[in-house]
Design an enzyme around this catalytic site. Sequence first.
Site, PDB file in Angstrom:
ATOM      1  N   ARG A   1       0.834  -1.208   0.000  1.00  0.00           N
ATOM      2  CA  ARG A   1       0.000   0.000   0.000  1.00  0.00           C
ATOM      3  C   ARG A   1       0.867   1.254   0.000  1.00  0.00           C
ATOM      4  NH1 ARG A   1      -5.487   1.477   0.776  1.00  0.00           N
ATOM      5  NH2 ARG A   1      -6.113  -0.700   0.953  1.00  0.00           N
TER       6      ARG A   1
ATOM      7  N   PHE B   1      -2.354   2.076   6.889  1.00  0.00           N
ATOM      8  CA  PHE B   1      -1.797   0.795   6.468  1.00  0.00           C
ATOM      9  C   PHE B   1      -0.679   0.952   5.445  1.00  0.00           C
ATOM     10  CE2 PHE B   1      -2.066  -3.583   4.780  1.00  0.00           C
ATOM     11  CZ  PHE B   1      -2.182  -4.282   5.952  1.00  0.00           C
TER      12      PHE B   1
ATOM     13  N   ARG C   1      -3.793   2.686  11.064  1.00  0.00           N
ATOM     14  CA  ARG C   1      -4.674   3.537  10.251  1.00  0.00           C
ATOM     15  C   ARG C   1      -3.925   4.141   9.053  1.00  0.00           C
ATOM     16  NH1 ARG C   1      -8.400   8.010  13.320  1.00  0.00           N
ATOM     17  NH2 ARG C   1     -10.066   8.203  11.759  1.00  0.00           N
TER      18      ARG C   1
ATOM     19  N   GLU D   1      -9.755   5.908   7.213  1.00  0.00           N
ATOM     20  CA  GLU D   1      -8.323   6.157   7.136  1.00  0.00           C
ATOM     21  C   GLU D   1      -7.930   7.437   6.401  1.00  0.00           C
ATOM     22  OE1 GLU D   1      -6.171   1.909   6.892  1.00  0.00           O
ATOM     23  OE2 GLU D   1      -7.833   2.145   5.481  1.00  0.00           O
TER      24      GLU D   1
END
Length: 811
Positions: free
Chosen positions: A330, A364, A362, A732
């Site tokens: 990510r 990620f 949060r 997020e």
Amino acid sequence: MRTLTTDPTPGAGLPRSEAHGLAGTAAPHESNWLHVRGQARYIDDLPEPTGLLHAAVGHSTQAHARIRAMDLSAVRAAPGVIDVITVADVPGHTDIGPVFPGDALLAGELVEHVGQPLFAVAATSHGAARRAARLAQVTYEPLEPTLTAEAALERQSFVRPTHVQLRGDPDGVLAGAPCRLQAEMRVGGQEHFYLESQVCLAEPMEDEGVFIHTSSQHPTEVQKLVAEVLALPFHSVQVEVRRMGGGFGGKETQAAPLACIAALLARRTGRAVKYRLSRPDDMIQTGKRHDFYNTYDIGFDGDGLLLGADIMVAGRCGYSADLSEAVVDRAMFHADNAYCLGDARVVGHRCKTHTVSNTAFRGFGGPQGMMIIERAMDDIARHLGLDPLDVRKRNLYRPGRDITHYGQHIDQHVLPDLIDALEASADYRQRRAEIAAFNRQSPVLKRGLALTPVKFGISFTAIHLNQAGALIHIYTDGSIHLNHGGTEMGQGLYTKIAQVVATVFRIDLSRIKVSATRTDKVPNTSPTAASSGSDLNGMAALDACEKIKRRLIQFAAERYGVDPDAVTFADNRVQVGADSVGWVELIQEAYLARVSLSDTGFYSTPKIHYDRDTGQGRPFLYFSHGAACSEVVIDTLTGEYKVMRVDILHDVGDSLNPAIDIGQIEGGFIQGMGWLTSEELVYDAAGRLLTNGPATYKIPAVSDTPPDFRVALWRNSPNREATVFRSKAVGEPPLMLGMSVWSALRDAVASLADYRYSPPLDTPATPERVLAAVMDTLDWADRNPATGNMADDPIDGTTGQSTGEQFGARP
């Protein structure tokens, strides 16, 4: 002044009704009064079973070592101790890695981080268990530890293979670019600091199974790992989560080891076992946000338009993989943030270090990936003498420049208009001019301003996790029982899903009860993470409701002799042709006619795919967007600073609940600001965490909230994808709005060199680091004199007002 913008009316496309609490309205959180009154039950509030035992572990004091001997005789003889176990006492799996192997439940011959559990104790009290655990005599053979991402890169030490995303010919573009810059930066980690520490309660059942109350975002994973450790079938383990006192990702995988140890001790002793970590033990033993070492090599033209980029992101993963493959993925996916990179290569390393295994937090990995390109935007602007906002706007994705470096087409261009609107409402240009004027005449205090965007992909990057289930029961009094796979950690998920159900049937929200998440009601659930809680569980609940509704419509049409199209639901009633039937009356009639009033729902996210071999695909169903404009003032003598004003405009599509969404935006921003400014994780040379409590680890306080804090939702932006009522995720993305504070700090420091130098500023940007950036900038200005250089003014505290008088309230 604090300004909130809410909208009490339903979102676009939702029919209006007098029923209360439907989707699109600011319905209160389902547990708000329980929280206020102190009546909300967390695991430590549950009545204690008779004969309850308490668990604790003895943990490693070495970062990397072999265990030569471990004498537990004093532990076993300690007052109150009932049982002591080591890895040899585990009947099933001893490796509880959530995705990839490598996470030992209890260490064997090798320890790989300070705080790694060696053995577990069950005793008659929490204090007795902790005191006994400290009595072990352990002999170690120390080995050389690897403690930083840079050291791991040098040694090529990784928990998972390196991954590359490549589009076009970045090397050729960079070689021929009119302008080229290179830089590196270190992005710090972050402790979750949930109010409720990790905790669970395991109770043995009559059939040799166990019942687990856990504070976990992933009850199915707890069920699976407990069953495997105990060598039981999954159906023998039942897991329940009513609520968590905060999670932020820290309870996605890290809650499972506690449940496994408690369950193992419960099975051995035949008594219930509670395992609760003290705050220092929690901070030492559990993983955190990955800190990253990032680099960029970018090429651009004279207007600041990116032509190509070569970006590297390297996360410090700790001793095992945990979720690090997906976290670094990510970070790679978000290394562009909101900007088209042109021809690009993004490389992601998953660095193995002898520290606690870092985990979900949060965002990620997305926030850490975004930081390097946001630094680049500021660096390009200083290099060319442009306003950073103009450089950012010029590089936003737009038609013709709308393919990401991993091959996903950006088909909803929200940010150009959203940023223009925020630029106007925040008076960016006027304030920019005023700040420049202030900085020219202020020798000590310098102000900074920055407006930064966020584009955040929504979906689990592990494709199989993009699924959810729900269970709906309608009782004969018209009340509804709702259960789904999502967990409640204070974010209002239960409220939103209940609003979805209320909207389908057009009934009051008060008729709906959401029960605790349980593995024996909805099976095989995904974690509540990746900002997907409402998207997945809302659609699953919608599916279950629509099945029941279709049966009710068919029944009503036959019962009253009308066409099914003539049956509509509104205002706690059902219109059947010319007749109006009360909701409760219809439900009772349906029951007497033997119509099923219960059903399950299921949803799986469509369209998403990703090929790891090519580094190309569509990992996200859609993107959420937002932007923040932050103003800061810094003291150039001390490095202290204060955030003075923040304006936020955020895109949540058609909001399911504006009040909850705004609360998420506020909280996410403050948490992101804390990550980038005050929250510093400090390890010593032996790998010991020194910031292991609130006295040494500084999360933002109420006094750190900007005195002028304005939050608004972007209007008329329904999701183009068929999400639940065209809403967009909000959990997020707001955290990354905190990047505007870090950029504003750099802007204030850059004023010392007339904005001609882009100062390096690693995060967290503590006062010490800000002061170092000030000294670096002054040094650059001395070596590069120019007319009008703001650094020409003496900054020695001997002229002008005192810093205290100019600051007003001190930070």
